[in-house]
Design a protein around this motif. Structure first.
Motif, PDB file in Angstrom:
ATOM      1  N   MET A   1       0.835  -1.174   0.000  1.00  0.00           N
ATOM      2  CA  MET A   1       0.000   0.000   0.000  1.00  0.00           C
ATOM      3  C   MET A   1       0.882   1.240   0.000  1.00  0.00           C
ATOM      4  O   MET A   1       1.896   1.271   0.661  1.00  0.00           O
ATOM      5  N   THR A   2       0.472   2.262  -0.716  1.00  0.00           N
ATOM      6  CA  THR A   2       1.223   3.510  -0.709  1.00  0.00           C
ATOM      7  C   THR A   2       0.638   4.439   0.340  1.00  0.00           C
ATOM      8  O   THR A   2      -0.437   4.194   0.879  1.00  0.00           O
ATOM      9  N   SER A   3       1.350   5.495   0.612  1.00  0.00           N
ATOM     10  CA  SER A   3       0.826   6.460   1.586  1.00  0.00           C
ATOM     11  C   SER A   3       0.382   7.750   0.916  1.00  0.00           C
ATOM     12  O   SER A   3       0.226   8.759   1.568  1.00  0.00           O
ATOM     13  N   ALA A   4       0.211   7.716  -0.400  1.00  0.00           N
ATOM     14  CA  ALA A   4      -0.194   8.916  -1.125  1.00  0.00           C
ATOM     15  C   ALA A   4      -1.686   9.163  -0.972  1.00  0.00           C
ATOM     16  O   ALA A   4      -2.498   8.347  -1.371  1.00  0.00           O
ATOM     17  N   ILE A   5      -2.020  10.284  -0.378  1.00  0.00           N
ATOM     18  CA  ILE A   5      -3.416  10.697  -0.270  1.00  0.00           C
ATOM     19  C   ILE A   5      -3.579  11.877  -1.212  1.00  0.00           C
ATOM     20  O   ILE A   5      -2.986  12.933  -1.012  1.00  0.00           O
ATOM     21  N   ARG A   6      -4.377  11.658  -2.282  1.00  0.00           N
ATOM     22  CA  ARG A   6      -4.502  12.670  -3.319  1.00  0.00           C
ATOM     23  C   ARG A   6      -5.926  13.166  -3.524  1.00  0.00           C
ATOM     24  O   ARG A   6      -6.181  13.943  -4.425  1.00  0.00           O
ATOM     25  N   SER A   7      -6.851  12.679  -2.692  1.00  0.00           N
ATOM     26  CA  SER A   7      -8.219  13.152  -2.872  1.00  0.00           C
ATOM     27  C   SER A   7      -8.995  13.083  -1.568  1.00  0.00           C
ATOM     28  O   SER A   7      -8.690  12.292  -0.687  1.00  0.00           O
ATOM     29  N   LEU A   8      -9.987  13.949  -1.487  1.00  0.00           N
ATOM     30  CA  LEU A   8     -10.887  14.011  -0.347  1.00  0.00           C
ATOM     31  C   LEU A   8     -12.299  14.077  -0.893  1.00  0.00           C
ATOM     32  O   LEU A   8     -12.616  14.960  -1.699  1.00  0.00           O
ATOM     33  N   VAL A   9     -13.135  13.141  -0.487  1.00  0.00           N
ATOM     34  CA  VAL A   9     -14.526  13.099  -0.934  1.00  0.00           C
ATOM     35  C   VAL A   9     -15.404  13.565   0.217  1.00  0.00           C
ATOM     36  O   VAL A   9     -15.345  13.015   1.320  1.00  0.00           O
ATOM     37  N   ILE A  10     -16.192  14.590  -0.060  1.00  0.00           N
ATOM     38  CA  ILE A  10     -17.063  15.174   0.955  1.00  0.00           C
ATOM     39  C   ILE A  10     -18.504  14.801   0.616  1.00  0.00           C
ATOM     40  O   ILE A  10     -19.043  15.236  -0.400  1.00  0.00           O
ATOM     41  N   PRO A  11     -19.134  13.965   1.447  1.00  0.00           N
ATOM     42  CA  PRO A  11     -20.524  13.592   1.179  1.00  0.00           C
ATOM     43  C   PRO A  11     -21.450  14.763   1.501  1.00  0.00           C
ATOM     44  O   PRO A  11     -21.284  15.431   2.519  1.00  0.00           O
ATOM     45  N   VAL A  12     -22.391  15.029   0.594  1.00  0.00           N
ATOM     46  CA  VAL A  12     -23.302  16.160   0.788  1.00  0.00           C
ATOM     47  C   VAL A  12     -24.742  15.725   0.547  1.00  0.00           C
ATOM     48  O   VAL A  12     -25.011  14.857  -0.273  1.00  0.00           O
ATOM     49  N   SER A  13     -25.651  16.366   1.252  1.00  0.00           N
ATOM     50  CA  SER A  13     -27.076  16.071   1.066  1.00  0.00           C
ATOM     51  C   SER A  13     -27.721  17.032   0.066  1.00  0.00           C
ATOM     52  O   SER A  13     -28.712  16.697  -0.552  1.00  0.00           O
ATOM     53  N   ASP A  14     -27.156  18.238  -0.087  1.00  0.00           N
ATOM     54  CA  ASP A  14     -27.685  19.242  -1.013  1.00  0.00           C
ATOM     55  C   ASP A  14     -26.521  19.732  -1.872  1.00  0.00           C
ATOM     56  O   ASP A  14     -25.750  20.602  -1.445  1.00  0.00           O
ATOM     57  N   LEU A  15     -26.391  19.171  -3.059  1.00  0.00           N
ATOM     58  CA  LEU A  15     -25.248  19.462  -3.923  1.00  0.00           C
ATOM     59  C   LEU A  15     -25.185  20.930  -4.310  1.00  0.00           C
ATOM     60  O   LEU A  15     -24.107  21.542  -4.279  1.00  0.00           O
ATOM     61  N   ASP A  16     -26.301  21.533  -4.660  1.00  0.00           N
ATOM     62  CA  ASP A  16     -26.291  22.932  -5.072  1.00  0.00           C
ATOM     63  C   ASP A  16     -25.828  23.845  -3.938  1.00  0.00           C
ATOM     64  O   ASP A  16     -25.034  24.765  -4.155  1.00  0.00           O
ATOM     65  N   ALA A  17     -26.303  23.602  -2.740  1.00  0.00           N
ATOM     66  CA  ALA A  17     -25.884  24.419  -1.597  1.00  0.00           C
ATOM     67  C   ALA A  17     -24.399  24.209  -1.305  1.00  0.00           C
ATOM     68  O   ALA A  17     -23.667  25.169  -1.035  1.00  0.00           O
ATOM     69  N   ALA A  18     -23.947  22.971  -1.366  1.00  0.00           N
ATOM     70  CA  ALA A  18     -22.532  22.680  -1.103  1.00  0.00           C
ATOM     71  C   ALA A  18     -21.631  23.325  -2.150  1.00  0.00           C
ATOM     72  O   ALA A  18     -20.560  23.841  -1.821  1.00  0.00           O
TER      73      ALA A  18
END
Length: 109
Positions: A1-18
């Motif tokens: 396994m590598t230790s490269a963290i290249r993305s963050l996913v933010i779960p949202v309930s209202d995409l337009d507001a986010a």
């Protein structure tokens, strides 16, 4: 396994507001679809993902072998929250939970 963290996913309930909130700090997204909105922050991907489980954002660790990485984490005591799934050509993701319930994202093939 590598230790490269290249993305963050933010779960949202209202995409337009986010999108309004994140555009105020990150600028305009490079991808804007009903199922994914992505921002490039100096090569780091910040994504808004509607429709899934909301709560803590998920940092994705890039791995060479997704299935082997899932197996290694499960053997170490993690549990699978989201089974591996295809999200783009050549890209699959999975989310596991550590022993305290914190999400660990994996991204690879």
């Amino acid at each position: 396994m590598t230790s490269a963290i290249r993305s963050l996913v933010i779960p949202v309930s209202d995409l337009d507001a986010a999108k309004q909130v994140y555009a105020a700090v990150l600028g305009e997204p490079h991808t804007d679809t009903p199922y994914y909105v992505g921002y490039n922050v100096d090569g780091f991907e910040v994504a808004l993902a509607p429709g899934g489980e909301t709560g803590a954002p998920v940092a994705n660790v890039d791995v060479d072998d997704l299935d082997a990485s899932v197996e290694a984490l499960v053997a170490a005591g993690a549990t699978v929250r989201d089974e591996p799934r295809q999200v783009a050509p050549g890209v699959r993701v999975a989310v596991l939970l550590d022993t305290d319930g914190n999400p660990i994202g994996l991204r690879g093939e």
